[in-house]
Scaffold this active site. Sequence first.
Site, PDB file in Angstrom:
ATOM      1  N   ARG A 187       1.468  -1.942   1.926  1.00  0.00           N
ATOM      2  CA  ARG A 187       2.050  -0.231   1.764  1.00  0.00           C
ATOM      3  C   ARG A 187       0.387  -0.801   0.585  1.00  0.00           C
ATOM      4  O   ARG A 187       1.071  -1.745  -0.799  1.00  0.00           O
ATOM      5  CB  ARG A 187       2.648  -0.430   1.783  1.00  0.00           C
ATOM      6  CG  ARG A 187       3.338   0.804   2.722  1.00  0.00           C
ATOM      7  CD  ARG A 187       5.247   0.689   2.508  1.00  0.00           C
ATOM      8  NE  ARG A 187       5.251   1.437   3.556  1.00  0.00           N
ATOM      9  CZ  ARG A 187       5.576   1.991   4.579  1.00  0.00           C
ATOM     10  NH1 ARG A 187       4.858   3.526   3.962  1.00  0.00           N
ATOM     11  NH2 ARG A 187       6.141   2.255   5.686  1.00  0.00           N
ATOM     12  N   GLY A 188      -0.863   0.922   0.189  1.00  0.00           N
ATOM     13  CA  GLY A 188      -0.498   0.526  -1.605  1.00  0.00           C
ATOM     14  C   GLY A 188       0.093   1.928  -2.176  1.00  0.00           C
ATOM     15  O   GLY A 188       0.713   2.256  -1.752  1.00  0.00           O
ATOM     16  N   HIS A 189      -0.538   2.543  -2.818  1.00  0.00           N
ATOM     17  CA  HIS A 189      -0.189   3.480  -4.201  1.00  0.00           C
ATOM     18  C   HIS A 189      -0.763   5.164  -3.164  1.00  0.00           C
ATOM     19  O   HIS A 189       0.157   5.875  -2.540  1.00  0.00           O
ATOM     20  CB  HIS A 189      -0.962   3.797  -5.208  1.00  0.00           C
ATOM     21  CG  HIS A 189      -0.978   1.848  -6.118  1.00  0.00           C
ATOM     22  ND1 HIS A 189      -0.507   1.249  -6.409  1.00  0.00           N
ATOM     23  CD2 HIS A 189       1.453   2.935  -6.753  1.00  0.00           C
ATOM     24  CE1 HIS A 189      -0.290   0.629  -7.137  1.00  0.00           C
ATOM     25  NE2 HIS A 189       1.060   1.353  -7.615  1.00  0.00           N
TER      26      HIS A 189
ATOM     27  N   ASP B  91     -10.483  -3.487  -8.562  1.00  0.00           N
ATOM     28  CA  ASP B  91      -9.775  -3.597  -8.374  1.00  0.00           C
ATOM     29  C   ASP B  91      -9.149  -4.798  -7.606  1.00  0.00           C
ATOM     30  O   ASP B  91      -8.278  -5.011  -6.791  1.00  0.00           O
ATOM     31  CB  ASP B  91      -8.956  -2.810  -7.825  1.00  0.00           C
ATOM     32  CG  ASP B  91      -7.238  -2.256  -7.119  1.00  0.00           C
ATOM     33  OD1 ASP B  91      -6.857  -2.742  -8.331  1.00  0.00           O
ATOM     34  OD2 ASP B  91      -6.780  -1.608  -6.365  1.00  0.00           O
TER      35      ASP B  91
ATOM     36  N   VAL C  89      -0.971   3.091   3.951  1.00  0.00           N
ATOM     37  CA  VAL C  89      -0.163   2.563   4.792  1.00  0.00           C
ATOM     38  C   VAL C  89      -0.944   2.072   5.902  1.00  0.00           C
ATOM     39  O   VAL C  89      -1.979   3.142   6.171  1.00  0.00           O
ATOM     40  CB  VAL C  89       0.769   2.975   5.139  1.00  0.00           C
ATOM     41  CG1 VAL C  89       1.431   4.072   6.044  1.00  0.00           C
ATOM     42  CG2 VAL C  89       1.929   2.236   6.048  1.00  0.00           C
TER      43      VAL C  89
HETATM   44  P1  ATP Z   1      -3.372  -0.136  -3.964  1.00  0.00           P
HETATM   45  O1  ATP Z   1      -2.195   0.400  -4.217  1.00  0.00           O
HETATM   46  O2  ATP Z   1      -3.810  -1.676  -4.383  1.00  0.00           O
HETATM   47  O3  ATP Z   1      -4.773   0.664  -4.405  1.00  0.00           O
HETATM   48  P2  ATP Z   1      -4.482   0.987  -1.263  1.00  0.00           P
HETATM   49  O4  ATP Z   1      -2.845   1.824  -1.110  1.00  0.00           O
HETATM   50  O5  ATP Z   1      -5.389   0.697  -1.480  1.00  0.00           O
HETATM   51  O6  ATP Z   1      -3.178  -0.071  -2.025  1.00  0.00           O
HETATM   52  P3  ATP Z   1      -4.725  -1.844  -0.026  1.00  0.00           P
HETATM   53  O7  ATP Z   1      -4.497  -2.304  -0.532  1.00  0.00           O
HETATM   54  O8  ATP Z   1      -6.104  -1.226   1.081  1.00  0.00           O
HETATM   55  O9  ATP Z   1      -4.107  -0.557   0.269  1.00  0.00           O
HETATM   56  O10 ATP Z   1      -4.000  -2.165   1.582  1.00  0.00           O
HETATM   57  C1  ATP Z   1      -2.067  -3.047   0.965  1.00  0.00           C
HETATM   58  C2  ATP Z   1      -2.036  -3.595   2.029  1.00  0.00           C
HETATM   59  O11 ATP Z   1      -2.511  -3.750   2.651  1.00  0.00           O
HETATM   60  C3  ATP Z   1      -2.378  -4.908   1.062  1.00  0.00           C
HETATM   61  O12 ATP Z   1      -2.026  -5.835   0.372  1.00  0.00           O
HETATM   62  C4  ATP Z   1      -2.533  -5.748   2.644  1.00  0.00           C
HETATM   63  O13 ATP Z   1      -0.942  -6.410   2.655  1.00  0.00           O
HETATM   64  C5  ATP Z   1      -2.100  -4.660   3.774  1.00  0.00           C
HETATM   65  N1  ATP Z   1      -3.897  -5.061   4.384  1.00  0.00           N
HETATM   66  C6  ATP Z   1      -4.916  -4.350   4.104  1.00  0.00           C
HETATM   67  N2  ATP Z   1      -6.017  -4.477   4.763  1.00  0.00           N
HETATM   68  C7  ATP Z   1      -5.733  -5.611   5.190  1.00  0.00           C
HETATM   69  C8  ATP Z   1      -6.525  -5.914   6.632  1.00  0.00           C
HETATM   70  N3  ATP Z   1      -7.806  -5.279   7.221  1.00  0.00           N
HETATM   71  N4  ATP Z   1      -5.938  -6.742   7.902  1.00  0.00           N
HETATM   72  C9  ATP Z   1      -4.638  -7.349   7.316  1.00  0.00           C
HETATM   73  N5  ATP Z   1      -4.113  -6.079   6.257  1.00  0.00           N
HETATM   74  C10 ATP Z   1      -4.207  -5.815   5.454  1.00  0.00           C
END
Ligand code: ATP
Length: 345
Positions: A24-26, A139, A29
Amino acid sequence: MAGHKRHHDGKIAGLYDLDKTLGRGHFAVVKLARHVFTGEKVAVKVIDKTKLDPVARGHLFQEVRCMKMVQHPNVVRLYEVIDTATKLYLILELGDGGDMYDCIMKHEGGLTEEVAKCYFAQIVHAISYCHRLHVVHRDLKPENVVFFEKQGVVKLTDFGFSNRFQPGKKLNTSCGSLAYSAPEILLGDEYDAPAVDIWSLGVILFMLVCGQPPFQEANDSETLTMIMDCKYTVPPHISRACIDLIGHMLQRDPKKRATLEQIESHQWLQGVDPSPATKLSTPLVSHRSLSEEEHGSIIQRMVLGGIADRDAITEAQPATPSAATPPLIFPQPLLFCFHFSDVTT
Ligand code: ATP
């Protein structure tokens, strides 16, 4: 599109079965998913568009744009984009080994320098490629590096803060996470784009070999002070060469910070294969051109499979590359952007 007005539980547009959450990120999901027809496993980044303000929408647009552009063995591939009224789904190459943050947290005191070197060289290789395409990530952090255990490589993901830059021209959008952000970003100054990624590379290398971030105080304002003063303590077990490389990246003055060429040729990184992944083929992608007959048969099967009607499929196909297309960007038969009006997950 009539065939797609049905609701499918746990399915995206009838194309992917959604499974467990990977991260999950900000803003998103990330879920494990399986292609309904081929069984191919992918990672799906699900973004709820209704929760995005105009700035976040702009970042999302950049993320898709930059991820489509960067195709490298150490960058997670974006296969497909599915757009609905409320959600955007990024269908991504699946990392099968978790992310680098979790890996670092499992190794108190850090990874061995030999292992850290191997991962770090691949991240540098990916960033070097991005910068050559004039894409800055902005980032970089261990959470955005994913392990591909079967391929034996690491790959960079989350281009949510990425952008194009013109060499010599400064950017001014402040983004990234405090602990990984360069001083000039935190000051809100205009900044030289590539240098901010180099600073974050310094933080990543520190974390790999030390097991914790270089700047992490009791609260954000103290952390900020340490970043501004560029004050960090390296544990005694780290080699001199590694300390030297970290020191060249964690330079307060961006003009004095190491360039990617200097990092790649640094003594600490010598003898490491920067891209073991280049020997592997990237899955789900074919550069073979299809005959008219094969093309017709695929479209027929997509229509029969209820993916969309013939007009929608043919409209969604990428345009033939023009002479202006940069040489590293290939037409991608599987990288369509479908717009579905009524689907559920
Ligand atoms: P942030 O809040 O850091 O900007 P976000 O909402 O953009 O995050 P991502 O960083 O793209 O989301 O993904 C969140 C998490 O999901 C990652 O830290 C990783 O653990 C998992 N993840 C992302 N992409 C993949 C992938 N291609 N394969 C497996 N796991 C992944």
